[in-house]
Write a protein that holds these residues in place. Structure first.
Motif, PDB file in Angstrom:
ATOM      1  N   GLN A   1      46.678 -26.792  25.097  1.00  0.00           N
ATOM      2  CA  GLN A   1      45.249 -26.972  25.387  1.00  0.00           C
ATOM      3  C   GLN A   1      44.963 -26.480  26.802  1.00  0.00           C
ATOM      4  O   GLN A   1      45.824 -26.562  27.678  1.00  0.00           O
ATOM      5  CB  GLN A   1      44.870 -28.465  25.310  1.00  0.00           C
ATOM      6  CG  GLN A   1      45.205 -29.132  23.994  1.00  0.00           C
ATOM      7  CD  GLN A   1      44.326 -28.681  22.847  1.00  0.00           C
ATOM      8  OE1 GLN A   1      43.206 -28.212  23.068  1.00  0.00           O
ATOM      9  NE2 GLN A   1      44.841 -28.795  21.631  1.00  0.00           N
ATOM     10  N   HIS A   2      43.732 -26.077  27.011  1.00  0.00           N
ATOM     11  CA  HIS A   2      43.325 -25.707  28.359  1.00  0.00           C
ATOM     12  C   HIS A   2      43.335 -26.946  29.259  1.00  0.00           C
ATOM     13  O   HIS A   2      42.998 -28.048  28.820  1.00  0.00           O
ATOM     14  CB  HIS A   2      41.932 -25.071  28.344  1.00  0.00           C
ATOM     15  CG  HIS A   2      41.937 -23.717  27.721  1.00  0.00           C
ATOM     16  ND1 HIS A   2      42.549 -22.636  28.310  1.00  0.00           N
ATOM     17  CD2 HIS A   2      41.448 -23.267  26.532  1.00  0.00           C
ATOM     18  CE1 HIS A   2      42.416 -21.577  27.531  1.00  0.00           C
ATOM     19  NE2 HIS A   2      41.766 -21.934  26.442  1.00  0.00           N
TER      20      HIS A   2
ATOM     21  N   GLN B   1      50.772 -27.898  20.438  1.00  0.00           N
ATOM     22  CA  GLN B   1      49.305 -27.814  20.415  1.00  0.00           C
ATOM     23  C   GLN B   1      48.701 -27.544  21.794  1.00  0.00           C
ATOM     24  O   GLN B   1      47.900 -28.347  22.303  1.00  0.00           O
ATOM     25  CB  GLN B   1      48.711 -29.098  19.830  1.00  0.00           C
ATOM     26  CG  GLN B   1      49.188 -29.374  18.414  1.00  0.00           C
ATOM     27  CD  GLN B   1      48.478 -30.574  17.778  1.00  0.00           C
ATOM     28  OE1 GLN B   1      47.312 -30.837  18.030  1.00  0.00           O
ATOM     29  NE2 GLN B   1      49.201 -31.291  16.940  1.00  0.00           N
TER      30      GLN B   1
ATOM     31  N   ARG C   1      51.602 -22.324  28.315  1.00  0.00           N
ATOM     32  CA  ARG C   1      51.552 -21.520  27.100  1.00  0.00           C
ATOM     33  C   ARG C   1      50.309 -20.645  27.125  1.00  0.00           C
ATOM     34  O   ARG C   1      49.380 -20.891  27.882  1.00  0.00           O
ATOM     35  CB  ARG C   1      51.488 -22.440  25.857  1.00  0.00           C
ATOM     36  CG  ARG C   1      52.667 -23.393  25.699  1.00  0.00           C
ATOM     37  CD  ARG C   1      53.924 -22.673  25.251  1.00  0.00           C
ATOM     38  NE  ARG C   1      55.043 -23.596  25.069  1.00  0.00           N
ATOM     39  CZ  ARG C   1      55.953 -23.867  26.019  1.00  0.00           C
ATOM     40  NH1 ARG C   1      55.868 -23.288  27.203  1.00  0.00           N
ATOM     41  NH2 ARG C   1      56.937 -24.695  25.775  1.00  0.00           N
ATOM     42  N   SER C   2      50.296 -19.640  26.229  1.00  0.00           N
ATOM     43  CA  SER C   2      49.056 -18.881  26.088  1.00  0.00           C
ATOM     44  C   SER C   2      48.417 -19.256  24.751  1.00  0.00           C
ATOM     45  O   SER C   2      49.113 -19.541  23.777  1.00  0.00           O
ATOM     46  CB  SER C   2      49.318 -17.381  26.175  1.00  0.00           C
ATOM     47  OG  SER C   2      50.312 -17.016  25.259  1.00  0.00           O
ATOM     48  N   VAL C   3      47.104 -19.304  24.732  1.00  0.00           N
ATOM     49  CA  VAL C   3      46.370 -19.630  23.510  1.00  0.00           C
ATOM     50  C   VAL C   3      45.284 -18.574  23.297  1.00  0.00           C
ATOM     51  O   VAL C   3      44.833 -17.932  24.248  1.00  0.00           O
ATOM     52  CB  VAL C   3      45.723 -21.030  23.572  1.00  0.00           C
ATOM     53  CG1 VAL C   3      46.778 -22.111  23.605  1.00  0.00           C
ATOM     54  CG2 VAL C   3      44.793 -21.150  24.771  1.00  0.00           C
TER      55      VAL C   3
ATOM     56  N   ALA D   1      46.418 -22.702  29.734  1.00  0.00           N
ATOM     57  CA  ALA D   1      46.758 -23.623  28.643  1.00  0.00           C
ATOM     58  C   ALA D   1      48.169 -24.181  28.846  1.00  0.00           C
ATOM     59  O   ALA D   1      49.068 -23.469  29.296  1.00  0.00           O
ATOM     60  CB  ALA D   1      46.662 -22.913  27.301  1.00  0.00           C
TER      61      ALA D   1
END
Lengths: 230, 190
Positions: free
Chosen positions: A189-190, A187, A129-131, A173
């Motif tokens: 996370q890296h 949620q 995912r990108s955050v 992430a």
């Protein structure tokens, strides 16, 4: 959770037993279980691999060790189908009896500590995912892992808790298994590869010149400095 | 009743309920067996390793981005969203495990062998890798560092073994025959 599945560093299991020319499946029922895991996902019995892994972690410890890999999958499958209401416990017992099996034999896994159904669909394909937040750590940073376990699903093995290591790679992430397994959202996370010197994991008993690396999510890590350590 | 019988019966019981509900096609079982017997297995990873031994440009791409290199072969699918290839050198030996479950790069190695999923390997390889590797017949010199890759997230690892010293003159296809599953997990040398 501090379950039997968290095997890294445990003693007493003896030699690794190998088999020449192993087939992909030893018995047809193993392939059946494999196919049913896919079908159960398609039917909505579970939404992600984190939830499936946690179902397996909830198997009775003795069964986890004795029933083999596909035996564990079978228990995970049964658990998820029952918890999703797709298969009822009494109809399964009746079907087992009709096939000549023992309907009183316990199957499946214990309930999750905080039962929660994963109702949301994945936010995208796969787990990456990108955050918005920038990664806290960079290659070469010294980090310390969390000291204490959590009651639910997590991907920080017990043997690497409270240990100091060095970040070698940032992977972007990814969906956070600790929340995703419990239906608390992805949620993201890296994620980092962190390498631990054998001595920092096993002390004087470590084999010389050995290291273990783990892929760890940012919430498991804090910056480590020599001052903090002393 | 043998240990195996109760699992087979239980699987059959669940299968019959899923088929009745229209949630499972019984033919899926044969498709799964066909896939992992014939199409997805260590022969895939072996082709990548052999090409890396023959083609320095491919080797550079493989080590820089294993997922993209995998796509050059049209390998893909479950359990290999990100592939990282780690190279054995005269100084460093790599070996792969998943201590928490049994994560494994299905797309390039197929389904893992039993020993990879059993408690003995998962518990010991992180703590005493040299001893475990020696039991596999791989005795490493003391000055060779051992790095164990515990697959604790969705990244999957494949070991690029060292090219056998006696393989001069073999072409890529012949080299691929020399690459074993165990060498790509890191418990053997081809």
């Amino acid at each position: 959770m501090d379950g039997i599945h968290d095997l890294g560093g445990r003693a007493g299991f003896g030699p690794v037993e190998r088999e020449a020319d192993e087939p992909a499946f030893h018995e047809r029922w193993e392939a059946r279980v494999f196919a049913m895991i896919g079908a159960a996902a398609a039917a909505g019995a579970y939404r992600n691999a984190d939830q499936f892994r946690h179902a397996i972690e909830r198997i009775r410890p003795d069964a986890y060790l004795c029933d083999g890999y596909y035996g564990r999958w079978l228990a995970g499958l049964e658990t998820l189908l029952r918890e999703a209401g797709i298969v009822q416990a009494d109809e399964l017992r009746a079907r087992i009896a009709a096939l000549g099996g023992d309907p009183t034999r316990p199957g499946g896994a214990r309930p999750a500590e905080a039962p929660d159904r994963v109702a949301y669909p994945p936010a995208g394909e796969g787990n990456r995912r990108s955050v918005a937040a920038a990664p806290v750590f960079a290659e070469g940073d010294r980090v310390r892992t969390a000291s204490f376990g959590v009651s639910g699903h997590t991907r920080l093995p017990a043997y690497a808790r409270g240990r100091r290591g060095t970040v070698t790679t940032w992977h972007g992430a990814w969906v956070f298994p600790d929340s995703n397994a419990h239906g608390r959202g992805e949620q993201p996370q890296h994620l980092y590869t962190v390498v631990f010197d054998g001595v920092d994991l096993w002390g004087a008993a470590a084999e010389p010149g050995t290291a273990v690396s783990l892929d760890l999510f940012e919430p498991y890590l804090t910056a480590w400095t020599a001052e903090v350590d002393t | 009743m043998s240990e195996q019988d109760w699992r087979a019966i239980r699987a059959e019981a669940i299968e019959s309920l899923l088929v009745e509900r229209g949630l499972l096609d019984p033919a899926d079982v044969d498709r799964v067996i066909e896939t992992y017997n014939d199409r997805v297995g260590p022969m895939n990873g072996a082709r990548m390793v052999a090409r890396a031994w023959c083609d320095p440009d491919f080797k550079a791409r493989l080590l820089a981005d294993g997922t993209a290199a995998m796509a050059e072969f049209d390998f893909g699918g479950a359990q290999t969203e990100k592939l990282v290839v780690v190279e054995n050198t005269p100084d460093t030996h790599n070996v792969v495990v998943c201590t928490l479950c049994s994560c494994y790069p299905w797309a390039v190695l197929g389904l893992p062998p039993r020993w990879y999923k059993d408690p003995a390997y998962r518990s010991r390889i992180v703590r005493e890798p040299r001893r475990v590797l020696a039991e596999f017949g791989l005795v490493l010199d003391d000055d060779v560092r051992v790095r164990v890759w515990d697959s604790s997230a969705e990244v999957r690892y494949l070991v690029l073994p060292r090219r056998p010293a006696d393989a001069d003159g073999l072409d890529e296809a012949a080299l691929a025959q020399r690459v074993t599953r165990d060498a790509m997990i890191g418990v053997a040398q081809p």
